[in-house]
Design a protein around this motif. Structure first.
Motif, PDB file in Angstrom:
ATOM      1  N   SER A  96       0.870  -1.182   0.000  1.00  0.00           N
ATOM      2  CA  SER A  96       0.000   0.000   0.000  1.00  0.00           C
ATOM      3  C   SER A  96       0.900   1.222   0.000  1.00  0.00           C
ATOM      4  O   SER A  96       1.803   1.321   0.832  1.00  0.00           O
ATOM      5  CB  SER A  96      -0.867   0.031   1.253  1.00  0.00           C
ATOM      6  N   VAL A  97       0.640   2.143  -0.925  1.00  0.00           N
ATOM      7  CA  VAL A  97       1.489   3.327  -1.055  1.00  0.00           C
ATOM      8  C   VAL A  97       0.630   4.582  -1.082  1.00  0.00           C
ATOM      9  O   VAL A  97      -0.400   4.626  -1.758  1.00  0.00           O
ATOM     10  CB  VAL A  97       2.337   3.265  -2.351  1.00  0.00           C
ATOM     11  N   ASN A  98       1.087   5.601  -0.349  1.00  0.00           N
ATOM     12  CA  ASN A  98       0.501   6.933  -0.427  1.00  0.00           C
ATOM     13  C   ASN A  98       1.514   7.852  -1.083  1.00  0.00           C
ATOM     14  O   ASN A  98       2.704   7.805  -0.735  1.00  0.00           O
ATOM     15  CB  ASN A  98       0.150   7.485   0.956  1.00  0.00           C
ATOM     16  N   VAL A  99       1.043   8.644  -2.034  1.00  0.00           N
ATOM     17  CA  VAL A  99       1.904   9.628  -2.691  1.00  0.00           C
ATOM     18  C   VAL A  99       1.361  11.016  -2.394  1.00  0.00           C
ATOM     19  O   VAL A  99       0.175  11.208  -2.184  1.00  0.00           O
ATOM     20  CB  VAL A  99       1.992   9.387  -4.216  1.00  0.00           C
ATOM     21  N   ARG A 100       2.247  11.996  -2.372  1.00  0.00           N
ATOM     22  CA  ARG A 100       1.853  13.380  -2.172  1.00  0.00           C
ATOM     23  C   ARG A 100       2.703  14.267  -3.051  1.00  0.00           C
ATOM     24  O   ARG A 100       3.893  14.038  -3.161  1.00  0.00           O
ATOM     25  CB  ARG A 100       2.022  13.813  -0.710  1.00  0.00           C
ATOM     26  N   PRO A 101       2.120  15.275  -3.635  1.00  0.00           N
ATOM     27  CA  PRO A 101       0.695  15.534  -3.680  1.00  0.00           C
ATOM     28  C   PRO A 101       0.001  14.529  -4.608  1.00  0.00           C
ATOM     29  O   PRO A 101       0.619  14.002  -5.533  1.00  0.00           O
ATOM     30  CB  PRO A 101       0.595  16.952  -4.245  1.00  0.00           C
TER      31      PRO A 101
ATOM     32  N   PRO B 105      10.163  -5.053 -12.747  1.00  0.00           N
ATOM     33  CA  PRO B 105       9.894  -6.444 -13.120  1.00  0.00           C
ATOM     34  C   PRO B 105       9.160  -7.227 -12.036  1.00  0.00           C
ATOM     35  O   PRO B 105       8.512  -8.228 -12.331  1.00  0.00           O
ATOM     36  CB  PRO B 105      11.278  -7.030 -13.387  1.00  0.00           C
ATOM     37  N   GLU B 106       9.208  -6.761 -10.803  1.00  0.00           N
ATOM     38  CA  GLU B 106       8.539  -7.457  -9.704  1.00  0.00           C
ATOM     39  C   GLU B 106       7.027  -7.199  -9.668  1.00  0.00           C
ATOM     40  O   GLU B 106       6.288  -7.909  -8.999  1.00  0.00           O
ATOM     41  CB  GLU B 106       9.142  -7.016  -8.356  1.00  0.00           C
ATOM     42  N   THR B 107       6.561  -6.189 -10.379  1.00  0.00           N
ATOM     43  CA  THR B 107       5.146  -5.815 -10.345  1.00  0.00           C
ATOM     44  C   THR B 107       4.295  -6.823 -11.092  1.00  0.00           C
ATOM     45  O   THR B 107       4.531  -7.110 -12.257  1.00  0.00           O
ATOM     46  CB  THR B 107       4.930  -4.411 -10.947  1.00  0.00           C
ATOM     47  N   ARG B 108       3.285  -7.357 -10.403  1.00  0.00           N
ATOM     48  CA  ARG B 108       2.316  -8.265 -11.030  1.00  0.00           C
ATOM     49  C   ARG B 108       1.028  -7.537 -11.355  1.00  0.00           C
ATOM     50  O   ARG B 108       0.365  -7.845 -12.336  1.00  0.00           O
ATOM     51  CB  ARG B 108       2.016  -9.436 -10.100  1.00  0.00           C
ATOM     52  N   ALA B 109       0.646  -6.585 -10.511  1.00  0.00           N
ATOM     53  CA  ALA B 109      -0.569  -5.807 -10.749  1.00  0.00           C
ATOM     54  C   ALA B 109      -0.459  -4.489  -9.993  1.00  0.00           C
ATOM     55  O   ALA B 109       0.211  -4.409  -8.964  1.00  0.00           O
ATOM     56  CB  ALA B 109      -1.804  -6.575 -10.293  1.00  0.00           C
ATOM     57  N   LEU B 110      -1.130  -3.494 -10.521  1.00  0.00           N
ATOM     58  CA  LEU B 110      -1.153  -2.177  -9.887  1.00  0.00           C
ATOM     59  C   LEU B 110      -2.590  -1.695  -9.874  1.00  0.00           C
ATOM     60  O   LEU B 110      -3.292  -1.754 -10.889  1.00  0.00           O
ATOM     61  CB  LEU B 110      -0.288  -1.188 -10.672  1.00  0.00           C
ATOM     62  N   PHE B 111      -3.031  -1.216  -8.709  1.00  0.00           N
ATOM     63  CA  PHE B 111      -4.370  -0.672  -8.556  1.00  0.00           C
ATOM     64  C   PHE B 111      -4.252   0.742  -8.003  1.00  0.00           C
ATOM     65  O   PHE B 111      -3.641   0.942  -6.957  1.00  0.00           O
ATOM     66  CB  PHE B 111      -5.199  -1.522  -7.585  1.00  0.00           C
ATOM     67  N   HIS B 112      -4.817   1.708  -8.694  1.00  0.00           N
ATOM     68  CA  HIS B 112      -4.935   3.075  -8.191  1.00  0.00           C
ATOM     69  C   HIS B 112      -6.301   3.114  -7.526  1.00  0.00           C
ATOM     70  O   HIS B 112      -7.320   2.923  -8.193  1.00  0.00           O
ATOM     71  CB  HIS B 112      -4.841   4.054  -9.365  1.00  0.00           C
TER      72      HIS B 112
ATOM     73  N   GLN C  26      -7.690   4.506   2.199  1.00  0.00           N
ATOM     74  CA  GLN C  26      -6.481   4.838   2.961  1.00  0.00           C
ATOM     75  C   GLN C  26      -5.241   4.923   2.097  1.00  0.00           C
ATOM     76  O   GLN C  26      -4.396   5.773   2.302  1.00  0.00           O
ATOM     77  CB  GLN C  26      -6.264   3.818   4.066  1.00  0.00           C
ATOM     78  N   ALA C  27      -5.097   4.022   1.143  1.00  0.00           N
ATOM     79  CA  ALA C  27      -3.928   4.024   0.264  1.00  0.00           C
ATOM     80  C   ALA C  27      -4.296   4.670  -1.062  1.00  0.00           C
ATOM     81  O   ALA C  27      -5.456   4.707  -1.451  1.00  0.00           O
ATOM     82  CB  ALA C  27      -3.448   2.601   0.030  1.00  0.00           C
ATOM     83  N   ASP C  28      -3.282   5.161  -1.755  1.00  0.00           N
ATOM     84  CA  ASP C  28      -3.482   5.674  -3.112  1.00  0.00           C
ATOM     85  C   ASP C  28      -3.263   4.566  -4.140  1.00  0.00           C
ATOM     86  O   ASP C  28      -3.911   4.546  -5.182  1.00  0.00           O
ATOM     87  CB  ASP C  28      -2.510   6.819  -3.397  1.00  0.00           C
ATOM     88  N   PHE C  29      -2.327   3.671  -3.832  1.00  0.00           N
ATOM     89  CA  PHE C  29      -2.004   2.569  -4.728  1.00  0.00           C
ATOM     90  C   PHE C  29      -1.868   1.272  -3.945  1.00  0.00           C
ATOM     91  O   PHE C  29      -1.377   1.272  -2.816  1.00  0.00           O
ATOM     92  CB  PHE C  29      -0.666   2.813  -5.448  1.00  0.00           C
ATOM     93  N   LEU C  30      -2.279   0.179  -4.574  1.00  0.00           N
ATOM     94  CA  LEU C  30      -1.985  -1.163  -4.086  1.00  0.00           C
ATOM     95  C   LEU C  30      -1.170  -1.835  -5.186  1.00  0.00           C
ATOM     96  O   LEU C  30      -1.591  -1.859  -6.345  1.00  0.00           O
ATOM     97  CB  LEU C  30      -3.259  -1.953  -3.810  1.00  0.00           C
TER      98      LEU C  30
ATOM     99  N   THR D  39       3.198   0.487   3.196  1.00  0.00           N
ATOM    100  CA  THR D  39       3.008  -0.657   4.076  1.00  0.00           C
ATOM    101  C   THR D  39       2.987  -1.892   3.208  1.00  0.00           C
ATOM    102  O   THR D  39       2.343  -1.889   2.153  1.00  0.00           O
ATOM    103  CB  THR D  39       1.662  -0.557   4.833  1.00  0.00           C
ATOM    104  N   SER D  40       3.686  -2.926   3.636  1.00  0.00           N
ATOM    105  CA  SER D  40       3.659  -4.164   2.857  1.00  0.00           C
ATOM    106  C   SER D  40       3.001  -5.269   3.669  1.00  0.00           C
ATOM    107  O   SER D  40       3.140  -5.331   4.884  1.00  0.00           O
ATOM    108  CB  SER D  40       5.071  -4.583   2.444  1.00  0.00           C
ATOM    109  N   SER D  41       2.271  -6.102   2.956  1.00  0.00           N
ATOM    110  CA  SER D  41       1.624  -7.268   3.558  1.00  0.00           C
ATOM    111  C   SER D  41       2.025  -8.492   2.750  1.00  0.00           C
ATOM    112  O   SER D  41       1.851  -8.506   1.520  1.00  0.00           O
ATOM    113  CB  SER D  41       0.095  -7.128   3.532  1.00  0.00           C
ATOM    114  N   ILE D  42       2.566  -9.479   3.421  1.00  0.00           N
ATOM    115  CA  ILE D  42       2.971 -10.719   2.759  1.00  0.00           C
ATOM    116  C   ILE D  42       1.722 -11.524   2.399  1.00  0.00           C
ATOM    117  O   ILE D  42       0.819 -11.665   3.217  1.00  0.00           O
ATOM    118  CB  ILE D  42       3.885 -11.564   3.677  1.00  0.00           C
ATOM    119  N   VAL D  43       1.693 -12.031   1.194  1.00  0.00           N
ATOM    120  CA  VAL D  43       0.584 -12.879   0.761  1.00  0.00           C
ATOM    121  C   VAL D  43       0.824 -14.275   1.326  1.00  0.00           C
ATOM    122  O   VAL D  43       1.827 -14.920   0.994  1.00  0.00           O
ATOM    123  CB  VAL D  43       0.482 -12.928  -0.779  1.00  0.00           C
ATOM    124  N   LEU D  44      -0.067 -14.729   2.172  1.00  0.00           N
ATOM    125  CA  LEU D  44       0.056 -16.069   2.749  1.00  0.00           C
ATOM    126  C   LEU D  44      -0.559 -17.124   1.842  1.00  0.00           C
ATOM    127  O   LEU D  44      -0.086 -18.252   1.778  1.00  0.00           O
ATOM    128  CB  LEU D  44      -0.610 -16.113   4.131  1.00  0.00           C
ATOM    129  N   GLU D  45      -1.624 -16.745   1.172  1.00  0.00           N
ATOM    130  CA  GLU D  45      -2.298 -17.672   0.268  1.00  0.00           C
ATOM    131  C   GLU D  45      -3.028 -16.852  -0.780  1.00  0.00           C
ATOM    132  O   GLU D  45      -3.620 -15.821  -0.475  1.00  0.00           O
ATOM    133  CB  GLU D  45      -3.312 -18.522   1.045  1.00  0.00           C
TER     134      GLU D  45
END
Length: 170
Positions: free
Chosen positions: A74-79, A96-103, A107-111, A140-146
């Motif tokens: 989860s990323v917040n950017v400013r402005p 190259p590590e990016t699998r998907a990006l959601f704007h 709370q977050a600007d990007f996932l 903030t990073s969250s590890i994918v467990l499943e």
């Protein structure tokens, strides 16, 4: 004017089959949905031309290629302006590590869904590449467990129409 393409039950069955196996042969697809191969080919072509089907891809298991750790960042950017958002999007999509990006809103600007080798790779990516960017306010990073795959997109309630019938020639 409507923003969506009107689909009948045959179109939805075609979409379901293609989502489950995009490499299916047209004759097999036609048999599964109960139409002639020529009709099926015309319908798939119409679904592509209208923008309903946007592409076909192979799904790769990241673990099978040495990327055994996935995370959602989860990323917040400013402005939060177009001048910041567009370059940040391009940056994330170039990794190259990016699998998907959601704007997103909230709370977050990007996932960002990423796949990395291990926790050290994750740390290097987050600290050295993402957090070091001046527009990144916090992350903030969250590890994918499943990861559980959803089923194919299905017809929304109230959006199904009957298949069109051809009129017999007189």
């Amino acid at each position: 004017m409507s923003d969506f393409v009107e689909l009948d039950s045959v179109d939805w069955r075609i979409l379901e089959e293609l989502q489950n196996d995009a490499s299916i042969a047209n004759k097999d697809l036609a048999a599964r949905v109960g139409v002639a191969p020529s009709t099926c080919l015309d319908r798939v072509r119409r679904l592509r031309d209208s923008g309903v089907v946007t592409g076909y891809r192979a799904e790769i298991d990241p673990r099978a290629v040495g990327l055994g750790l996935e995370a959602i960042v989860s990323v917040n950017v400013r402005p939060h302006s177009r001048e910041v958002v567009d370059p940040f999007r391009r940056f994330v999509l170039s990794l190259p590590e990016t699998r998907a990006l959601f704007h997103v809103s909230g709370q977050a600007d990007f996932l960002i869904h990423i796949a990395v080798e291990d926790s050290r790779h994750l740390q290097r990516l987050l600290v050295d590449k993402v957090a070091s960017r001046p527009e990144v306010r916090n992350l903030t990073s969250s590890i994918v467990l499943e990861r559980v795959h959803t089923s194919a997109l299905t017809v929304p309630p109230g959006r199904l129409r009957a298949p069109r019938r051809r009129r017999a020639a007189r």
